[in-house]
Design a protein around this motif. Structure first.
Motif, PDB file in Angstrom:
ATOM      1  N   VAL A 233      16.247  27.207  80.653  1.00 33.69           N
ATOM      2  CA  VAL A 233      15.442  28.038  81.186  1.00 33.69           C
ATOM      3  C   VAL A 233      14.756  29.018  79.842  1.00 33.69           C
ATOM      4  O   VAL A 233      15.589  29.328  79.144  1.00 33.69           O
ATOM      5  N   ARG A 234      13.387  29.221  80.080  1.00 32.16           N
ATOM      6  CA  ARG A 234      12.700  30.206  79.372  1.00 32.16           C
ATOM      7  C   ARG A 234      11.975  30.990  80.204  1.00 32.16           C
ATOM      8  O   ARG A 234      11.364  30.570  81.340  1.00 32.16           O
ATOM      9  N   THR A 235      11.997  32.486  80.043  1.00 37.17           N
ATOM     10  CA  THR A 235      11.443  33.259  81.006  1.00 37.17           C
ATOM     11  C   THR A 235      10.955  34.475  80.203  1.00 37.17           C
ATOM     12  O   THR A 235      11.419  34.840  79.358  1.00 37.17           O
ATOM     13  N   ALA A 236       9.846  34.962  80.740  1.00 39.81           N
ATOM     14  CA  ALA A 236       9.427  36.393  80.373  1.00 39.81           C
ATOM     15  C   ALA A 236      10.287  37.440  80.458  1.00 39.81           C
ATOM     16  O   ALA A 236      10.218  38.765  79.928  1.00 39.81           O
ATOM     17  N   ASN A 237      11.118  37.131  81.630  1.00 43.09           N
ATOM     18  CA  ASN A 237      12.205  38.404  81.888  1.00 43.09           C
ATOM     19  C   ASN A 237      13.276  38.320  81.250  1.00 43.09           C
ATOM     20  O   ASN A 237      14.318  39.581  81.434  1.00 43.09           O
ATOM     21  N   ALA A 238      13.609  37.912  80.029  1.00 45.94           N
ATOM     22  CA  ALA A 238      14.458  37.826  79.347  1.00 45.94           C
ATOM     23  C   ALA A 238      14.140  37.488  77.728  1.00 45.94           C
ATOM     24  O   ALA A 238      13.193  36.809  77.488  1.00 45.94           O
ATOM     25  N   PRO A 239      14.947  38.047  76.815  1.00 45.04           N
ATOM     26  CA  PRO A 239      14.432  38.045  75.341  1.00 45.04           C
ATOM     27  C   PRO A 239      14.858  36.553  74.640  1.00 45.04           C
ATOM     28  O   PRO A 239      14.423  36.244  73.869  1.00 45.04           O
ATOM     29  N   GLU A 240      15.891  35.804  75.453  1.00 48.63           N
ATOM     30  CA  GLU A 240      16.395  34.467  74.781  1.00 48.63           C
ATOM     31  C   GLU A 240      16.359  33.434  75.741  1.00 48.63           C
ATOM     32  O   GLU A 240      16.269  33.570  76.979  1.00 48.63           O
ATOM     33  N   PRO A 241      16.199  32.173  75.416  1.00 50.02           N
ATOM     34  CA  PRO A 241      16.160  31.033  76.153  1.00 50.02           C
ATOM     35  C   PRO A 241      17.705  31.035  76.870  1.00 50.02           C
ATOM     36  O   PRO A 241      18.618  31.555  76.346  1.00 50.02           O
ATOM     37  N   ARG A 242      17.712  30.348  78.013  1.00 43.61           N
ATOM     38  CA  ARG A 242      19.047  30.332  78.649  1.00 43.61           C
ATOM     39  C   ARG A 242      19.394  29.003  79.090  1.00 43.61           C
ATOM     40  O   ARG A 242      18.736  27.950  79.144  1.00 43.61           O
ATOM     41  N   MET A 243      20.682  28.581  79.195  1.00 43.04           N
ATOM     42  CA  MET A 243      21.302  27.426  80.043  1.00 43.04           C
ATOM     43  C   MET A 243      21.708  28.130  81.328  1.00 43.04           C
ATOM     44  O   MET A 243      22.633  29.319  81.211  1.00 43.04           O
ATOM     45  N   THR A 244      21.515  27.587  82.514  1.00 41.73           N
ATOM     46  CA  THR A 244      22.073  28.048  83.717  1.00 41.73           C
ATOM     47  C   THR A 244      22.503  26.991  84.607  1.00 41.73           C
ATOM     48  O   THR A 244      22.327  25.963  84.624  1.00 41.73           O
ATOM     49  N   LEU A 245      23.467  27.239  85.219  1.00 41.96           N
ATOM     50  CA  LEU A 245      23.910  26.413  86.486  1.00 41.96           C
ATOM     51  C   LEU A 245      22.832  26.637  87.490  1.00 41.96           C
ATOM     52  O   LEU A 245      22.112  27.702  87.656  1.00 41.96           O
ATOM     53  N   THR A 246      22.458  25.465  88.322  1.00 39.86           N
ATOM     54  CA  THR A 246      21.392  25.531  89.177  1.00 39.86           C
ATOM     55  C   THR A 246      22.333  25.877  90.758  1.00 39.86           C
ATOM     56  O   THR A 246      23.345  25.847  90.795  1.00 39.86           O
TER      57      THR A 246
END
Ligand SMILES: O=C(O)[C@H](O)[C@@H](O)[C@H](O)[C@H](O)COP(=O)(O)O
Length: 255
Positions: free
Chosen positions: A189-202
């Motif tokens: 995930v890349r989002t304008a809501n956080a400063p870094e890219p993420r890996m997330t469970l769905t």
């Protein structure tokens, strides 16, 4: 009065009640909440181990769960039979202050609980996208089905790293992330809501757990949650949790 509404994920039609139920547990403060949640989660882990010989738990990071994770570490659980993984992680080195892996190693994986098997979502790869295939394989083969998940929530209504702008640049990601079942268990995930890219469970992975908790603190987050629970048109990811979870999550909250 309409009591249900319809939501579509591609070809999947979800009919959901207008006002979604919450199994609510209110506490005076974070310390009493942490103790109660740790006891409830530890009982779930013991139950899974008694039934199947092992237990798998996915835990959220951020700032809220520190006291809970420390309290869970002190519970009596057969930790060598427990697999622990983050619900999501920031794509930073595990020694970086914003790493959820770092948080869990410093709080939960201490004392007897250090014997638990930890499954990181972060890997030494330039991006979560480059690491997605091995993460998907490991989560699918070694972490599912989950037994327990503890979600947090941001004031923007995100859970895990499933943010409101999920799918803004790539519409298919929203379906992968928020469809209740039948989708990949992890997502970069890349989002304008956080400063870094993420890996997330769905949610497809999160909803495999029979025990699902939502841990929030503060009146502002409670208002966001109640608003999402009451609004069938809400597009907040937390609404997808309340609407799609096989059973209402247990809400542990304090003002
Ligand atoms: O990596 C993360 O940030 C978490 O997994 C995330 O989903 C968290 O639960 C919320 O962002 C709330 O975070 P706070 O507890 O810091 O408010």
């Amino acid at each position: 009065m309409r009591t249900a509404t319809e939501r579509r994920y591609g070809g999947l039609r979800i009919v959901e009640p207008i006002a979604l139920p919450l199994d609510e547990h209110l506490f005076d403060d974070g310390a009493s909440l942490a103790d109660a949640l740790a006891k409830a989660v530890a009982a779930d882990l013991r139950g899974a181990i008694a039934r199947r010989g092992s237990a798998r738990i996915a835990l959220s990071g951020g700032s809220t769960p520190r006291a809970f994770l420390t309290a869970l570490s002190k519970q009596t659980v057969d930790w060598p039979h427990v697999t622990v993984l983050p619900v999501d992680d920031r794509w930073v080195h595990p020694r970086h202050e914003r790493s959820n892996e770092k948080l869990m190693r410093e709080t939960l994986l201490q004392g007897a609980a250090a014997a638990a098997r930890f499954m990181p979502l972060y890997r030494p790869s330039p991006s979560p996208e480059a690491a997605l295939l091995p993460v998907l394989s490991r989560v699918a083969n070694e972490a599912l089905p989950l037994d327990v998940v503890v979600l947090g929530m941001g004031e923007d209504g995100h859970v895990a790293s499933l943010f409101p702008d999920l799918g803004r640049d790539s519409p298919g990601l929203r379906e992968i992330g928020l469809q209740p079942s039948g989708r990949a268990p992890a997502l970069a995930v890349r989002t304008a809501n956080a400063p870094e890219p993420r890996m997330t469970l769905t949610l497809s992975a999160i909803f495999t757990a029979p025990s699902l908790y939502l841990h929030i603190e503060g009146a502002k987050k409670k208002a966001v949650l109640e608003g999402a629970a009451a609004d069938p048109t809400s597009l907040l990811p937390v609404r997808a949790v309340l609407a799609g979870a096989p059973r209402p999550p247990s809400l542990y909250w304090c003002p």
